[in-house]
Design an enzyme around this catalytic site. Structure first.
Site, PDB file in Angstrom:
ATOM      1  CG  HIS A 205      -0.148   0.168   2.526  1.00  0.00           C
ATOM      2  ND1 HIS A 205       0.585  -0.854   3.095  1.00  0.00           N
ATOM      3  CD2 HIS A 205       0.021   1.242   3.352  1.00  0.00           C
ATOM      4  CE1 HIS A 205       1.157  -0.425   4.201  1.00  0.00           C
ATOM      5  NE2 HIS A 205       0.838   0.848   4.376  1.00  0.00           N
ATOM      6  CG  ASP A 207       1.767   5.071   4.724  1.00  0.00           C
ATOM      7  OD1 ASP A 207       1.178   3.977   4.593  1.00  0.00           O
ATOM      8  OD2 ASP A 207       2.817   5.202   5.371  1.00  0.00           O
ATOM      9  CG  HIS A 262       5.232   1.086   2.771  1.00  0.00           C
ATOM     10  ND1 HIS A 262       4.650   2.182   2.172  1.00  0.00           N
ATOM     11  CD2 HIS A 262       4.716   1.042   4.022  1.00  0.00           C
ATOM     12  CE1 HIS A 262       3.838   2.780   3.028  1.00  0.00           C
ATOM     13  NE2 HIS A 262       3.850   2.100   4.158  1.00  0.00           N
ATOM     14  NE  ARG A 272       8.258  -4.800  10.793  1.00  0.00           N
ATOM     15  CZ  ARG A 272       9.240  -3.967  10.485  1.00  0.00           C
ATOM     16  NH1 ARG A 272      10.497  -4.381  10.555  1.00  0.00           N
ATOM     17  NH2 ARG A 272       8.982  -2.741  10.113  1.00  0.00           N
TER      18      ARG A 272
HETATM   19  C1  GA4 Z   1      -2.532   2.864   5.369  1.00  0.00           C
HETATM   20  C2  GA4 Z   1      -1.695   3.798   6.260  1.00  0.00           C
HETATM   21  C3  GA4 Z   1      -2.142   3.768   7.737  1.00  0.00           C
HETATM   22  O1  GA4 Z   1      -1.712   2.555   8.349  1.00  0.00           O
HETATM   23  C4  GA4 Z   1      -3.688   3.875   7.858  1.00  0.00           C
HETATM   24  C5  GA4 Z   1      -4.285   2.672   7.138  1.00  0.00           C
HETATM   25  C6  GA4 Z   1      -5.804   2.504   7.184  1.00  0.00           C
HETATM   26  C7  GA4 Z   1      -6.216   1.593   8.352  1.00  0.00           C
HETATM   27  O2  GA4 Z   1      -5.537   0.623   8.638  1.00  0.00           O
HETATM   28  O3  GA4 Z   1      -7.264   1.877   8.946  1.00  0.00           O
HETATM   29  C8  GA4 Z   1      -6.214   1.985   5.783  1.00  0.00           C
HETATM   30  C9  GA4 Z   1      -4.945   2.181   4.881  1.00  0.00           C
HETATM   31  C10 GA4 Z   1      -4.021   3.059   5.703  1.00  0.00           C
HETATM   32  C11 GA4 Z   1      -5.289   2.817   3.513  1.00  0.00           C
HETATM   33  C12 GA4 Z   1      -6.607   2.284   2.863  1.00  0.00           C
HETATM   34  C13 GA4 Z   1      -7.670   1.916   3.906  1.00  0.00           C
HETATM   35  C14 GA4 Z   1      -7.403   2.705   5.175  1.00  0.00           C
HETATM   36  C15 GA4 Z   1      -6.695   0.546   5.707  1.00  0.00           C
HETATM   37  C16 GA4 Z   1      -7.393   0.518   4.386  1.00  0.00           C
HETATM   38  C17 GA4 Z   1      -7.649  -0.597   3.709  1.00  0.00           C
HETATM   39  C18 GA4 Z   1      -4.101   4.033   9.303  1.00  0.00           C
HETATM   40  C19 GA4 Z   1      -4.195   4.963   6.944  1.00  0.00           C
HETATM   41  O4  GA4 Z   1      -4.400   6.120   7.243  1.00  0.00           O
HETATM   42  O5  GA4 Z   1      -4.413   4.463   5.687  1.00  0.00           O
END
Ligand code: GA4
Length: 329
Positions: A205, A207, A262, A272
């Site tokens: 994914h 961020d 990443h 981890r």
């Molecule tokens: C990816 C980056 C952060 O960990 C996060 C993630 C969020 C979550 O886990 O709630 C998301 C992911 C993240 C992007 C797309 C959506 C939302 C899970 C998911 C499938 C906290 C964020 O802000 O976006």
């Protein structure tokens, strides 16, 4: 895919990941004590969207203190941890990520750390006396990381030769900035011992935020995708921070900085633990390429949107989706 079942686990289907392979030796290292690092910083964000920060000034004792508290939390009985869940998105989550079916070999605590100082949290369990040492370690860690993020963003503005110096940092230091802290635990997966032992801990994914700063224990697992599409394993370093450019910073720089893909692979032997601070702007912040960065005649690659719009759209996607696609011109 592998299907794991045991007496203690409900059935879970997870993608088997490729092997970790050898360590990547090309991670850019930004030594904050070194003069003239701004140019290196900009180059790292353009080429990789990723770098390691050394001489960051955050005491290793603080990092170790939070890690110890996090390890203690994840060692609690499952019923205790479940009291902090399910993640909505904040709170304790176990193997499910987001709301659309993503799964990983991970348990986590996702915290809203927007309020400054961290006087309250949205999670009732953190307010309980038993959680006071975790809460205090979190509060100190978040303040220190927020300062580091601000310093890095100011150095970036200098490197990009844009004024004022806080043009980027103010988006994450504002009282209303939407910041989060993610505490991840990738337990060793006993079902997977042997050489081909990797399982997806957290799928690929980017961020959504401006910048993410992470610190982990000395267990490997983090991989980044290079420009040619290959995946490389980043050697762990528990005394340093790893920084990645988020989608919002890619937009602010009109694609000059790269929001790096990443992922994390879990293994059969070592657990981890990572802690990641995500610096996001206030909900109403309008995001689009910074005019000062646009060359004459350069077209904006994205239509303008608010952080609220982007974040809401992100929560409708799955991890591996290209979230910026729908905002491209
Ligand atoms: C990816 C980056 C952060 O960990 C996060 C993630 C969020 C979550 O886990 O709630 C998301 C992911 C993240 C992007 C797309 C959506 C939302 C899970 C998911 C499938 C906290 C964020 O802000 O976006």
């Amino acid at each position: 895919m592998v299907v794991l079942t045991s007496a203690t686990l409900e059935q879970i289907t997870l993608p088997v990941a490729p092997k970790l392979g050898t360590y990547f030796s090309g991670t850019p290292v930004i030594n904050l004590a070194q003069p003239g690092l701004e140019t290196l910083l900009v180059r790292a964000c353009e080429e990789f969207g990723f770098f390691k920060v050394t001489n960051h000034g955050i005491p290793v004792e603080l990092m170790a203190r939070l890690e110890a508290e996090v390890v203690k939390f994840f060692a609690l009985p499952q019923t205790e941890k479940d009291r902090a869940g399910p993640a909505d998105p904040f709170g304790y989550g176990n193997r499910t990520i987001g709301f659309h079916g993503d799964m990983g070999w991970v348990e986590y605590l996702l915290l809203d750390v927007t309020s400054k100082p961290m006087s309250h949290t949205s999670l009732a369990f953190l307010e309980e006396p038993a959680a006071s040492s975790l809460r205090s370690a979190l509060s100190d860690y978040v303040s220190a990381t927020r300062k580091l993020v601000s310093e890095i963003l100011e150095l970036m503005a200098e490197g990009l030769r844009i004024q004022p110096r806080n043009i980027l940092s103010k988006m994450v230091t504002d009282e209303e900035s939407d910041s989060m802290l993610r505490l991840n635990h990738y337990p060793p997966c006993p079902h997977l011992q042997g050489p081909d032992c990797c399982l997806t801990g957290f799928g690929e994914h980017t961020d959504p935020q401006i910048i993410s700063v992470s610190r982990s224990n000395n267990t490997s697992g983090l991989q980044i995708s290079l420009r040619d599409g290959s995946w490389v394993t980043v050697p762990p370093d528990q005394d340093s921070f790893f920084v990645n450019v988020g989608d919002s910073l890619q937009v602010l720089t009109n694609g000059r900085f790269r929001s790096v893909k990443h992922r994390v692979l879990a293994n059969g032997l070592k657990s981890r633990v990572s802690m990641i601070y995500f610096g996001g702007p206030p909900s109403g912040e309008r995001l689009g390429p910074l005019p000062l960065l646009m060359k004459e005649g350069e077209q904006s690659l994205y239509r303008e949107f608010t952080w609220w719009e982007y974040k809401s759209a992100a929560y409708r996607t799955r991890l591996a989706d290209n979230r910026l696609g729908q905002f491209e011109r």
